[in-house]
Design an enzyme around this catalytic site. Structure first.
Site, PDB file in Angstrom:
ATOM      1  N   GLU A 155      -5.643  -6.878 -35.203  1.00 48.74           N
ATOM      2  CA  GLU A 155      -4.179  -6.987 -35.289  1.00 48.74           C
ATOM      3  C   GLU A 155      -3.726  -8.027 -36.308  1.00 48.74           C
ATOM      4  OE1 GLU A 155      -2.935  -7.875 -31.244  1.00 48.74           O
ATOM      5  OE2 GLU A 155      -4.801  -8.937 -30.883  1.00 48.74           O
ATOM      6  N   ARG A 195      -8.138  -6.150 -21.625  1.00 49.18           N
ATOM      7  CA  ARG A 195      -7.937  -7.163 -22.659  1.00 49.18           C
ATOM      8  C   ARG A 195      -7.841  -8.536 -21.995  1.00 49.18           C
ATOM      9  NH1 ARG A 195      -2.668  -6.567 -26.221  1.00 49.18           N
ATOM     10  NH2 ARG A 195      -1.637  -7.259 -24.318  1.00 49.18           N
ATOM     11  N   ARG A 216      -3.474  -4.862 -19.707  1.00 45.48           N
ATOM     12  CA  ARG A 216      -2.943  -6.146 -20.175  1.00 45.48           C
ATOM     13  C   ARG A 216      -3.120  -7.197 -19.080  1.00 45.48           C
ATOM     14  NH1 ARG A 216       0.897  -2.133 -21.665  1.00 45.48           N
ATOM     15  NH2 ARG A 216       1.130  -1.892 -23.932  1.00 45.48           N
ATOM     16  N   HIS A 272       0.837  -1.211   0.000  1.00 42.30           N
ATOM     17  CA  HIS A 272       0.000   0.000   0.000  1.00 42.30           C
ATOM     18  C   HIS A 272       0.866   1.253   0.000  1.00 42.30           C
ATOM     19  CE1 HIS A 272      -3.573  -2.352   0.624  1.00 42.30           C
ATOM     20  NE2 HIS A 272      -3.067  -2.915   1.697  1.00 42.30           N
ATOM     21  N   ASN A 323       1.235  -2.995 -33.250  1.00 45.21           N
ATOM     22  CA  ASN A 323       2.502  -3.750 -33.180  1.00 45.21           C
ATOM     23  C   ASN A 323       2.367  -5.067 -33.951  1.00 45.21           C
ATOM     24  OD1 ASN A 323       3.151  -1.692 -31.446  1.00 45.21           O
ATOM     25  ND2 ASN A 323       2.968  -2.905 -29.590  1.00 45.21           N
ATOM     26  N   ASP A 324       1.355  -5.861 -33.596  1.00 45.29           N
ATOM     27  CA  ASP A 324       1.154  -7.131 -34.294  1.00 45.29           C
ATOM     28  C   ASP A 324       0.660  -6.918 -35.724  1.00 45.29           C
ATOM     29  OD1 ASP A 324       2.044  -9.234 -32.709  1.00 45.29           O
ATOM     30  OD2 ASP A 324       0.254  -9.195 -31.457  1.00 45.29           O
TER      31      ASP A 324
END
Length: 552
Positions: free
Chosen positions: A430, A331, A295, A188, A453-454
């Site tokens: 992607e 995601r 992510r 914390h 990116n992909d």
């Protein structure tokens, strides 16, 4: 000059004198009490005082670091009322006829040891909380006020460790940085430090016996260095670096609270990409409009086993609550390719980037996917949550996902578990396949998020992990940009929005292009938000749109 190394909790440069933090610890002695009932009553009065102190700390934290970070002090209040904790103390007083301080101290040690021995990292953190509330009780019983240390000038605080209550009580105007021997980046205190923007290091193996009190030092939150008695050259370099950072912050702070509106009135959403709960502080600090990419695979990558539904729910809930009603797009699990998780026991592949990854794993190992979906929908009851699915190549995949979503919602409803019916479902674009059928996919979902990116590596047939191909890896390639425009056009034609969550979204050379294409959202690293906002606010799309779109 002495240089110590630790782990950075929050970046920045601090230069000043060291102040060794002294805890309000009392030497606990055991002594016999004649009237156990009176001693129990003394303990109960002390507990009431401690609860009132925690309420005041909650109010202070609420004003300074927000509701989610202030919640720890509500948790501490609940811990003080925990039946097992209280029974242990009162039983010891009544059966052994000992003083309250001793009973609290022994109970604290027992409970802290119990929590520390658990496998779950979250439960291990509770050991520090038990010690914190117990030290507060002992301080009250011993006549202390629990207000911590006071400083007459701004200082670098050096301590063995700092409890959340001690961190919140610090006068921010008098704290340049803090350095601790112990602590965890998930504690914390670490979260509060990031939220309060205080440069901080943990795990620094430096003496805290008071020998360095008043000694000049430098904290480099970028490299993790703690430099005591820096030489003139080092201090000068650090001061120049500090001034550079201050100038950047002052310039960009002017962008806080400003709209993401171009000179000709076009608006775009600016969201942030994050990898874990701790990054939310940076999202808020940089004034992002929401989270465009959480992510979730990092929960799996950082674990030694499959994260449980409860573990995931706790993390997702914390994120959406901390964002105070702003959109949070999570995601679903995206492992495989360059992100391998040992306990998934996946076979070695010749072409992992083209192999068993992301949604392909989820639709194959449905119980893993179902667990995540349940956790996500449960968290949706606590804020504005959206879900997106990676590596989609077909309409059938989307329909299978939607079927599972409906099954999960039906399960939760049957079990009486709350969830929101207002959860947007989107997909990552992607792959060239998803681009080419984006008109069909748009009829199935609420939004598109383009993973540049992909998309770039698949479009150009270039492995982005291969350094030999860097000279020809071109994210500005016309084929990539045309694909992005196609996706945006198909999204809008079907009444849904489209954004970018790949690194290309922060490329200043393409800001005008993306605005001209009509992208609804750009999601980038938190630290890039204010700079990108500045670029947007200085662009007149009407003057460049015709020229930009002529390229496509």
């Amino acid at each position: 000059m002495k240089v110590y190394n630790g782990k950075s909790v929050f970046g920045g440069i601090a230069i000043g004198k060291i102040s060794v933090y002294n805890k309000e610890q009392q030497q606990i002695e055991r002594y016999h009490v004649e009237d156990a009932a009176a001693e129990v009553e003394r303990f109960m009065r002390a507990k009431e005082t401690a609860v009132n102190q925690l309420k005041a700390l909650y109010d202070k934290a609420l004003a300074e670091v927000g509701e989610a970070n202030a919640m720890i002090f509500e948790v501490h209040q609940m811990m003080l009322d925990d039946l097992d904790y209280n029974d242990s103390i009162t039983n010891m007083i009544e059966t052994q006829k000992v003083n309250s301080e001793y009973a609290v101290g022994v109970t604290a040690d027992n409970f802290a040891q119990m929590f520390s021995s658990m496998d779950d990292d979250y439960m291990k953190e509770r050991a520090a909380d038990v010690k914190d509330i117990s030290e507060r009780l002992v301080t009250v019983l011993s006549g202390g006020n629990g207000e911590g240390n006071k400083f007459s000038e701004p200082v670098i605080i050096l301590a063995d460790d700092l409890a959340p209550s001690e961190t919140v009580q610090l006068d921010k105007d008098k704290v340049l940085a803090f350095v601790t021997r112990q602590g965890s980046s998930n504690s914390h205190t670490a979260i509060l430090a990031r939220t309060m923007s205080i440069p901080a290091l943990i795990g620094v193996d430096v003496e805290t016996d008071g020998a360095y009190n008043g000694v000049k030092a430098v904290v480099n939150g970028f490299t993790g260095e703690f430099i005591i008695e820096p030489d003139q050259e080092t201090e000068q370099k650090m001061e120049e670096k500090r001034q550079e950072e201050l100038e950047k912050k002052v310039l960009l702070q002017q962008m806080k609270g400003q709209g993401n509106v171009t000179l000709d009135g076009q608006t775009i959403n600016l969201y942030a990409n994050i990898g874990n709960v701790e990054d939310v502080a940076s999202v808020l600090q940089n004034d992002a409009g929401g989270i465009g990419l959480f992510r979730s695979e990092f929960l799996y990558l950082e674990s030694n086993d499959y994260p449980t539904e409860e573990e995931q729910f706790a993390k997702y809930r914390q994120v959406v609550e901390t964002m105070h009603g702003k959109k949070v797009i999570i995601r679903t699990l995206d492992i495989g390719a360059d992100k391998q998780v040992d306990y998934f026991n996946m076979d070695k592949e010749e072409n992992p980037a083209l192999g068993y990854r992301a949604i392909r794993i989820c639709l194959d190992r449905k119980e893993i996917f179902r667990t995540q979906l349940r956790a996500l929908f449960r968290a949706s009851a606590f804020g504005k949550l959206s879900i997106m699915f990676p590596m989609i190549i077909s309409v059938n995949e989307v329909r299978e996902i939607k079927k599972m979503v409906e099954e999960v919602k039906a399960e939760l409803k049957e079990q009486g578990i709350a969830y929101s019916d207002d959860v947007e479902l989107g997909i990552m674009i992607e792959t060239p396949a998803s681009v080419m059928i984006s008109d069909m996919l748009a009829k199935e979902v609420d939004f598109f998020s383009i993973g540049t990116n992909d998309l770039t590596q698949y479009t150009l047939a270039i492995d982005r992990q291969n350094p030999k191909l860097d000279p020809i890896y071109d994210p500005h390639h016309l084929a990539v940009l045309r694909m992005i425009k196609t996706v945006v056009d198909n999204a809008h034609a079907n009444g849904i929005w489209a954004g970018i969550c790949g690194e290309l979204g922060a490329d200043p050379e393409l800001t005008e292009t993306f605005l001209a294409m009509g992208l609804d959202e750009l999601s980038v690293s938190p630290s890039l938000i204010l700079g990108l906002r500045k670029a947007i606010r200085s662009t007149d799309v009407s003057k460049v749109k015709e020229e930009v779109l002529a390229k496509f």
